[in-house]
Design a protein around this motif. Structure first.
Motif, mmCIF file in Angstrom:
data_model
loop_
_atom_site.group_PDB
_atom_site.id
_atom_site.type_symbol
_atom_site.label_atom_id
_atom_site.label_comp_id
_atom_site.label_asym_id
_atom_site.label_seq_id
_atom_site.Cartn_x
_atom_site.Cartn_y
_atom_site.Cartn_z
ATOM 1 N N SER A 60 33.801 -23.905 47.933
ATOM 2 C CA SER A 60 34.921 -24.752 47.556
ATOM 3 C C SER A 60 34.695 -25.270 46.144
ATOM 4 O O SER A 60 33.573 -25.644 45.790
ATOM 5 C CB SER A 60 35.037 -25.921 48.540
ATOM 6 N N VAL A 61 35.742 -25.278 45.332
ATOM 7 C CA VAL A 61 35.643 -25.779 43.967
ATOM 8 C C VAL A 61 36.784 -26.757 43.725
ATOM 9 O O VAL A 61 37.915 -26.534 44.178
ATOM 10 C CB VAL A 61 35.674 -24.618 42.933
ATOM 11 N N ASN A 62 36.475 -27.854 43.045
ATOM 12 C CA ASN A 62 37.484 -28.873 42.753
ATOM 13 C C ASN A 62 37.095 -29.527 41.430
ATOM 14 O O ASN A 62 35.975 -30.007 41.276
ATOM 15 C CB ASN A 62 37.526 -29.922 43.875
ATOM 16 N N GLY A 63 38.013 -29.507 40.470
ATOM 17 C CA GLY A 63 37.666 -30.120 39.198
ATOM 18 C C GLY A 63 38.787 -30.066 38.194
ATOM 19 O O GLY A 63 39.949 -29.835 38.538
ATOM 20 N N THR A 64 38.422 -30.284 36.937
ATOM 21 C CA THR A 64 39.415 -30.327 35.863
ATOM 22 C C THR A 64 38.918 -29.545 34.659
ATOM 23 O O THR A 64 37.715 -29.426 34.419
ATOM 24 C CB THR A 64 39.710 -31.776 35.410
ATOM 25 N N VAL A 65 39.882 -29.008 33.925
ATOM 26 C CA VAL A 65 39.639 -28.390 32.630
ATOM 27 C C VAL A 65 40.482 -29.184 31.643
ATOM 28 O O VAL A 65 41.708 -29.201 31.749
ATOM 29 C CB VAL A 65 40.043 -26.910 32.624
ATOM 30 N N THR A 66 39.850 -29.856 30.698
ATOM 31 C CA THR A 66 40.568 -30.776 29.826
ATOM 32 C C THR A 66 40.569 -30.279 28.393
ATOM 33 O O THR A 66 39.511 -30.020 27.815
ATOM 34 C CB THR A 66 39.933 -32.181 29.872
ATOM 35 N N ALA A 67 41.756 -30.143 27.842
ATOM 36 C CA ALA A 67 41.931 -29.875 26.413
ATOM 37 C C ALA A 67 42.818 -30.984 25.888
ATOM 38 O O ALA A 67 42.450 -32.140 25.873
ATOM 39 C CB ALA A 67 42.526 -28.494 26.200
ATOM 40 N N LYS A 68 44.045 -30.657 25.490
ATOM 41 C CA LYS A 68 44.977 -31.706 25.098
ATOM 42 C C LYS A 68 45.408 -32.506 26.329
ATOM 43 O O LYS A 68 45.609 -33.701 26.273
ATOM 44 C CB LYS A 68 46.189 -31.085 24.408
ATOM 45 N N PRO A 193 31.298 -27.915 27.885
ATOM 46 C CA PRO A 193 32.395 -27.482 27.020
ATOM 47 C C PRO A 193 32.470 -25.957 27.003
ATOM 48 O O PRO A 193 31.453 -25.274 27.096
ATOM 49 C CB PRO A 193 31.996 -28.032 25.654
ATOM 50 N N MET A 194 33.673 -25.417 26.911
ATOM 51 C CA MET A 194 33.874 -23.981 26.745
ATOM 52 C C MET A 194 34.940 -23.779 25.682
ATOM 53 O O MET A 194 35.811 -24.626 25.510
ATOM 54 C CB MET A 194 34.355 -23.318 28.041
ATOM 55 N N TYR A 204 36.918 -28.961 28.020
ATOM 56 C CA TYR A 204 35.803 -29.601 28.708
ATOM 57 C C TYR A 204 36.002 -29.467 30.215
ATOM 58 O O TYR A 204 37.005 -29.921 30.759
ATOM 59 C CB TYR A 204 35.688 -31.059 28.276
ATOM 60 N N CYS A 205 35.037 -28.819 30.857
ATOM 61 C CA CYS A 205 35.164 -28.487 32.276
ATOM 62 C C CYS A 205 34.255 -29.378 33.118
ATOM 63 O O CYS A 205 33.096 -29.610 32.768
ATOM 64 C CB CYS A 205 34.799 -27.026 32.504
ATOM 65 N N SER A 206 34.785 -29.832 34.230
ATOM 66 C CA SER A 206 34.018 -30.628 35.177
ATOM 67 C C SER A 206 34.385 -30.162 36.577
ATOM 68 O O SER A 206 35.552 -30.268 36.982
ATOM 69 C CB SER A 206 34.348 -32.119 35.010
ATOM 70 N N TRP A 609 39.339 -31.065 18.800
ATOM 71 C CA TRP A 609 38.059 -30.665 19.368
ATOM 72 C C TRP A 609 36.899 -30.804 18.380
ATOM 73 O O TRP A 609 35.746 -30.619 18.745
ATOM 74 C CB TRP A 609 38.108 -29.231 19.883
ATOM 75 N N LEU A 610 37.215 -31.115 17.106
ATOM 76 C CA LEU A 610 36.147 -31.288 16.128
ATOM 77 C C LEU A 610 35.478 -32.651 16.305
ATOM 78 O O LEU A 610 36.123 -33.608 16.736
ATOM 79 C CB LEU A 610 36.708 -31.193 14.712
#
Length: 694
Positions: A60-68, A193-194, A204-206, A609-610
């Motif tokens: 099971s996977v649960n999370g967020t990928v955050t950019a803007k 980060p990816m 940014y992945c969590s 992202w800088l």
């Protein structure tokens, strides 16, 4: 006799292997050496063991990928299979869910309708899977500490880097679940980060992971109403009792109108074959009209058949009727039903389940020769696996993989080229020559194939044949220093002192180190060849009018029908990438300077992202003339506060933009993760090779 210099054992990869995916995130990891004399506990075996354990079972996977904006992701992973939902999806307030089981794939964007899709469309899978992907080179990790969560012991580790001023939150971090003996069971949580090549930004992945009790199952599509082919009139009459049911629809082979009605959805207007005077509308996933043969390519906007024909986009206009399966969805109380495409052919599995594919021609499928026996890998996978075996000195295993890849796809030159490399390392000169020749006959324009066949011919004392091969390699790559050097060596042996001197002089100008350190080059062995520098090849686009030289450590990515304006994409070392775009804007030559000023101003605002203490340093932003044509040449690096050069900058990016037939043509290459001087120079060499003619 001086030893001939091979193309440094250039292995031609079918797929970029390390953290490089089409439309997928790139990890920041780069292998680093441990500091000498470190007394800290080695965390790497625990990280590797946790990842290895997650190769099997369901997670099971649960999370967020955050950019803007944050993207929520949850679902199940099981090896290469997955069932994942992403929110926001294509439609507002509705998650997009995708299921892939082996070679079958389904996608749902409206919460109730499932479409057949491509099993290699794995963007959201890559986001969730990259952090736990085993069997890849990982940099060293260091222990941060231990903590208790929900009755479990978690070991916190993070990427180990020598720089002291790096924010730990910017580094990949893992929380490993340990058993009572201190052994790693799995990764319970990860933050890292990816870089997304598709989005051109850091994400940014969590994610939280845990063992799952459920299994990944196909969506509940159900079997067709029956095997009879229906028309639009039948669907209209039964729109309420067939709601949600699957029906086989048969239409004429001509599309009357195509319209883009959403980012990922197209509508086709057809005449039905069951009732010739009846017409109807079907909504399709983005590329289904192409897969079914109605269109040769997706045409944005709305177009009647006459317009499509003028655009060269129109596919079938005559022949047998076309049948495919749809799911019936009535629209309120409207008199007509709307059908949403699910597939072109039904598959009934032995376990009784039903799935749908976009294989459109059943008759042709029946006539086709039987497929090769089951394999544990595709031809591309086998080529890449063979390359890795060769690099690890398992030449027999490599040759076996190349043999199988050639059987699966006998028209692909890559298995033959790489098998020639392996045979050369085994001193099978005749076999190497035969394989290089086969790769060339199959259309390989890789100059290394000619250079290396020349080397093999030279070993067989066929000097004239070798010189002819070196000459052809130089024709394909005029700055091919190794081929000049090798040809010079043979010319000298044949007594052609003048010709040899000219070639040595040219080789030295192109690569001073090659000739200056001739003794070192002469002593290079075949065993070293697999580790050496690549030579690359010339990429030809726009029907041969646009050419650029791409080194062998850059691989060309597969074309993506979702991005038709992208003519070519490339993936390189350390996350570097390149792209050639065509037709994204109307652009005439006199507007080129205005376009450059607009983009420079746009980029000068910076990127979110800088790091906050950095600014964009423009290395060039000029209009230049190349072969009589005006180009905008613009390049930048983000400069970190307190640095005097770009060596610690995360990015070096260079653009070349011009107007070609009234439209924008833009070439972009960027180092992306690591602006080492040698990588910057490699990108500049690529961009300096760009040649365009009318």
């Amino acid at each position: 006799m001086k030893k001939i210099i091979p193309a440094s054992g250039t292995w031609i990869c079918a797929i970029a292997a390390f953290f490089v995916f089409s439309n997928a995130p790139h990890g920041f990891a780069k292998p680093q050496k441990k500091p000498a004399g470190s007394g800290q506990e080695n965390m790497d075996p625990l990280v590797n063991a946790a990842m290895k354990n997650m190769e099997t079972g369901v997670w099971s996977v649960n999370g967020t990928v955050t950019a803007k904006k944050p993207i929520k992701l949850q679902g199940l992973l099981s090896g290469e299979d997955f069932d994942l939902a992403m929110e926001p999806g294509v439609n507002p307030n509705t998650p997009m869910r995708e299921i892939v089981i082996k070679n079958k794939a389904w996608i749902c964007s409206d919460g109730e309708t499932w479409h057949a899709t491509r099993a290699d469309d794995r963007l959201i899978y890559n986001w969730a899977h990259v952090p736990i992907m085993a069997d890849r080179k990982l940099p060293p990790f260091e222990k941060v500490g231990s903590e208790q969560r929900n009755g479990q012991t978690l070991l916190h580790v993070r990427l180990k880097v020598p720089e002291k001023n790096i924010n730990p939150k910017e580094l990949p971090q893992y929380w490993l679940v340990l058993d009572s003996q201190g052994q790693a069971q799995y990764i319970g949580h990860t933050e890292m980060p990816m870089f997304s090549q598709a989005r051109k930004e850091v994400m940014y992945c969590s994610f939280d992971y845990s063992p799952a009790k459920e299994k990944i199952a196909p969506p509940p599509l159900g079997a067709p109403v029956d095997d009879k082919a229906y028309g639009f009139n039948d669907i209209e009459q039964h729109k309420f009792d067939w709601k949600g049911k699957v029906v086989r629809l048969e239409v004429t082979p001509k599309i009357l109108e195509s319209k883009q009605i959403g980012e990922d959805t197209y509508r086709g207007f057809f005449k039905d074959t069951a009732t010739p005077s009846h017409y109807g509308i079907v909504e399709f996933p983005h590329d289904a009209l192409v897969k079914l043969g109605f269109l040769k390519k997706i045409a944005d906007g709305a177009h009647a058949s006459e317009d499509l024909e003028k655009m060269g986009a129109l596919g079938r206009t005559e022949g047998d009727p076309v049948s495919f399966y749809v799911q019936v969805i009535p629209i309120g109380e409207k008199p007509a039903a709307r059908a949403v495409a699910v597939g072109a052919r039904v598959i009934r599995d032995p376990d009784g389940s039903v799935s749908y594919t976009w294989d459109s021609d059943e008759k042709q499928t029946a006539k086709s020769p039987p497929a090769p026996g089951p394999s544990d890998a595709s031809d591309n996978d086998l080529v890449n696996r063979g390359i890795e075996k060769a690099k690890n000195s398992d030449l027999d295993g490599a040759i076996a993989d190349f043999n199988r890849a050639a059987e699966l796809n006998p028209k692909d030159d890559a298995p033959y080229y790489n098998r020639a490399q392996a045979r050369g390392l085994k001193n099978d000169t005749a076999g190497a020559i035969a394989d290089y020749t086969k790769a060339i006959e199959l259309g390989s324009t890789n100059p290394a194939a000619y250079n290396n066949r020349g080397n093999a011919r030279a070993e067989n004392k066929d000097r004239d044949g070798a010189i002819a091969d070196y000459t052809r390699a130089i024709e394909l790559k005029p700055d091919y220093a190794r081929a000049y050097y090798n040809r010079a060596t043979l010319k000298k042996e044949k007594g052609d002192a003048t010709g040899a001197a000219a070639d040595f002089k040219r080789a030295q100008k192109l690569d001073p180190k090659l000739v200056k350190e001739g003794s070192a080059a002469d002593s290079s062995s075949k065993a070293d060849a697999a580790k050496g520098e690549g030579t690359g090849t010339t990429v030809s686009l726009l029907e041969g009018k646009l050419k650029l030289d791409v080194p062998s450590d850059f691989s060309r990515d597969a074309d993506d029908p979702k991005t038709p304006k992208t003519m070519a994409k490339f993936s390189g070392p350390d996350g570097a990438w390149g792209e050639v775009l065509r037709g994204t804007h109307g652009l005439t030559p006199e507007k080129l300077e205005g376009y450059l000023k607009m983009r420079v101003a746009e980029y000068s605002k910076g990127f979110n992202w800088l790091p906050k203490d950095s600014h964009l340093q423009w290395l060039k932003k000029d209009i230049v003339t190349i072969d009589g044509r005006k180009w905008a040449d613009w390049r930048y690096v983000p400069m970190l506060k307190g640095t005097k050069d770009y060596s610690h900058s995360p990015v070096y990016t260079r653009f070349l933009t011009t107007s070609y037939k009234g439209q924008l043509l833009e070439v972009t290459f960027t180092s992306n993760l690591n602006t080492a001087p040698e990588l910057k120079q490699e990108i500049d060499r690529i961009m300096n090779s760009v040649h365009l003619e009318e």
